[in-house]
Design a protein around this motif. Structure first.
Motif, PDB file in Angstrom:
ATOM      1  N   UNK A  96      27.948-151.526 -18.658  1.00  0.00           N
ATOM      2  CA  UNK A  96      28.165-152.058 -17.317  1.00  0.00           C
ATOM      3  C   UNK A  96      28.526-150.999 -16.294  1.00  0.00           C
ATOM      4  N   UNK A  97      28.906-149.809 -16.734  1.00  0.00           N
ATOM      5  CA  UNK A  97      29.284-148.739 -15.821  1.00  0.00           C
ATOM      6  C   UNK A  97      28.821-147.403 -16.350  1.00  0.00           C
ATOM      7  N   UNK A  98      28.695-146.450 -15.443  1.00  0.00           N
ATOM      8  CA  UNK A  98      28.175-145.137 -15.788  1.00  0.00           C
ATOM      9  C   UNK A  98      29.153-144.052 -15.371  1.00  0.00           C
ATOM     10  N   UNK A  99      29.122-142.928 -16.106  1.00  0.00           N
ATOM     11  CA  UNK A  99      29.923-141.757 -15.774  1.00  0.00           C
ATOM     12  C   UNK A  99      29.026-140.671 -15.198  1.00  0.00           C
ATOM     13  N   UNK A 100      29.555-139.879 -14.260  1.00  0.00           N
ATOM     14  CA  UNK A 100      28.855-138.677 -13.819  1.00  0.00           C
ATOM     15  C   UNK A 100      28.983-137.645 -14.934  1.00  0.00           C
ATOM     16  N   UNK A 101      28.249-136.546 -14.830  1.00  0.00           N
ATOM     17  CA  UNK A 101      28.250-135.542 -15.888  1.00  0.00           C
ATOM     18  C   UNK A 101      29.645-134.994 -16.205  1.00  0.00           C
ATOM     19  N   UNK A 102      30.444-134.572 -15.202  1.00  0.00           N
ATOM     20  CA  UNK A 102      31.781-134.055 -15.538  1.00  0.00           C
ATOM     21  C   UNK A 102      32.685-135.103 -16.194  1.00  0.00           C
ATOM     22  N   UNK A 103      32.659-136.320 -15.707  1.00  0.00           N
ATOM     23  CA  UNK A 103      33.493-137.382 -16.286  1.00  0.00           C
ATOM     24  C   UNK A 103      32.997-137.779 -17.675  1.00  0.00           C
ATOM     25  N   UNK A 104      31.678-137.753 -17.878  1.00  0.00           N
ATOM     26  CA  UNK A 104      31.103-138.063 -19.185  1.00  0.00           C
ATOM     27  C   UNK A 104      31.543-137.022 -20.211  1.00  0.00           C
ATOM     28  N   UNK A 105      31.480-135.747 -19.818  1.00  0.00           N
ATOM     29  CA  UNK A 105      31.916-134.664 -20.699  1.00  0.00           C
ATOM     30  C   UNK A 105      33.405-134.820 -21.027  1.00  0.00           C
ATOM     31  N   UNK A 106      34.191-135.162 -20.029  1.00  0.00           N
ATOM     32  CA  UNK A 106      35.622-135.375 -20.240  1.00  0.00           C
ATOM     33  C   UNK A 106      35.868-136.554 -21.191  1.00  0.00           C
ATOM     34  N   UNK A 114      30.452-129.686 -20.122  1.00  0.00           N
ATOM     35  CA  UNK A 114      29.273-130.189 -19.410  1.00  0.00           C
ATOM     36  C   UNK A 114      28.012-129.572 -19.995  1.00  0.00           C
ATOM     37  N   UNK A 115      28.093-128.296 -20.400  1.00  0.00           N
ATOM     38  CA  UNK A 115      26.925-127.630 -20.986  1.00  0.00           C
ATOM     39  C   UNK A 115      26.510-128.312 -22.283  1.00  0.00           C
ATOM     40  N   UNK A 116      27.460-128.795 -23.060  1.00  0.00           N
ATOM     41  CA  UNK A 116      27.124-129.534 -24.284  1.00  0.00           C
ATOM     42  C   UNK A 116      26.293-130.771 -23.951  1.00  0.00           C
ATOM     43  N   UNK A 117      26.673-131.470 -22.884  1.00  0.00           N
ATOM     44  CA  UNK A 117      25.926-132.666 -22.467  1.00  0.00           C
ATOM     45  C   UNK A 117      24.535-132.271 -21.985  1.00  0.00           C
ATOM     46  N   UNK A 118      24.445-131.218 -21.174  1.00  0.00           N
ATOM     47  CA  UNK A 118      23.141-130.753 -20.686  1.00  0.00           C
ATOM     48  C   UNK A 118      22.235-130.332 -21.846  1.00  0.00           C
ATOM     49  N   UNK A 119      22.808-129.679 -22.840  1.00  0.00           N
ATOM     50  CA  UNK A 119      22.036-129.288 -24.022  1.00  0.00           C
ATOM     51  C   UNK A 119      21.520-130.521 -24.757  1.00  0.00           C
ATOM     52  N   UNK A 120      22.344-131.544 -24.861  1.00  0.00           N
ATOM     53  CA  UNK A 120      21.945-132.785 -25.537  1.00  0.00           C
ATOM     54  C   UNK A 120      20.829-133.481 -24.763  1.00  0.00           C
ATOM     55  N   UNK A 121      20.926-133.487 -23.442  1.00  0.00           N
ATOM     56  CA  UNK A 121      19.870-134.071 -22.606  1.00  0.00           C
ATOM     57  C   UNK A 121      18.550-133.353 -22.868  1.00  0.00           C
ATOM     58  N   UNK A 122      18.589-132.024 -22.896  1.00  0.00           N
ATOM     59  CA  UNK A 122      17.375-131.243 -23.143  1.00  0.00           C
ATOM     60  C   UNK A 122      16.825-131.522 -24.537  1.00  0.00           C
ATOM     61  N   UNK A 123      17.694-131.660 -25.510  1.00  0.00           N
ATOM     62  CA  UNK A 123      17.265-131.988 -26.876  1.00  0.00           C
ATOM     63  C   UNK A 123      16.550-133.335 -26.911  1.00  0.00           C
ATOM     64  N   UNK A 124      17.127-134.340 -26.262  1.00  0.00           N
ATOM     65  CA  UNK A 124      16.492-135.659 -26.220  1.00  0.00           C
ATOM     66  C   UNK A 124      15.157-135.594 -25.483  1.00  0.00           C
ATOM     67  N   UNK A 125      15.090-134.819 -24.399  1.00  0.00           N
ATOM     68  CA  UNK A 125      13.848-134.669 -23.636  1.00  0.00           C
ATOM     69  C   UNK A 125      12.766-134.073 -24.528  1.00  0.00           C
TER      70      UNK A 125
END
Length: 70
Positions: free
Chosen positions: A35-45, A51-62
């Motif tokens: 029902x709600x979404x986090x921005x990248x910094x809040x998601x990483x927190x 944040x780089x871990x999240x960006x790496x995961x996004x690239x992996x999924x892509x």
């Protein structure tokens, strides 16, 4: 035809709009029916990672062909 911009905001800090990747990673890791979404910094927190871990995961999924990150 231009796609409409996201009007989703971060449930933690209120950032608006959220990017397609921010919305995608929320759906991928928290489920399609959230029902709600986090921005990248809040998601990483939230996950206690960088944040780089999240960006790496996004690239992996892509690279795997995930439709949320085309």
């Amino acid at each position: 035809m231009k796609k409409p911009k996201s009007n989703y905001s971060c449930i933690a800090c209120g950032k608006i709009p959220l990017s397609k990747n921010e919305i995608g990673i929320n759906r991928k890791l928290l489920g399609e029916m959230i029902n709600g979404y986090y921005c990248l910094p809040c998601f990483a927190n939230y996950f206690e990672v960088s944040e780089q871990d999240i960006l790496d995961k996004i690239e992996e999924f892509r690279e795997e062909g995930c439709k949320l990150f085309e």
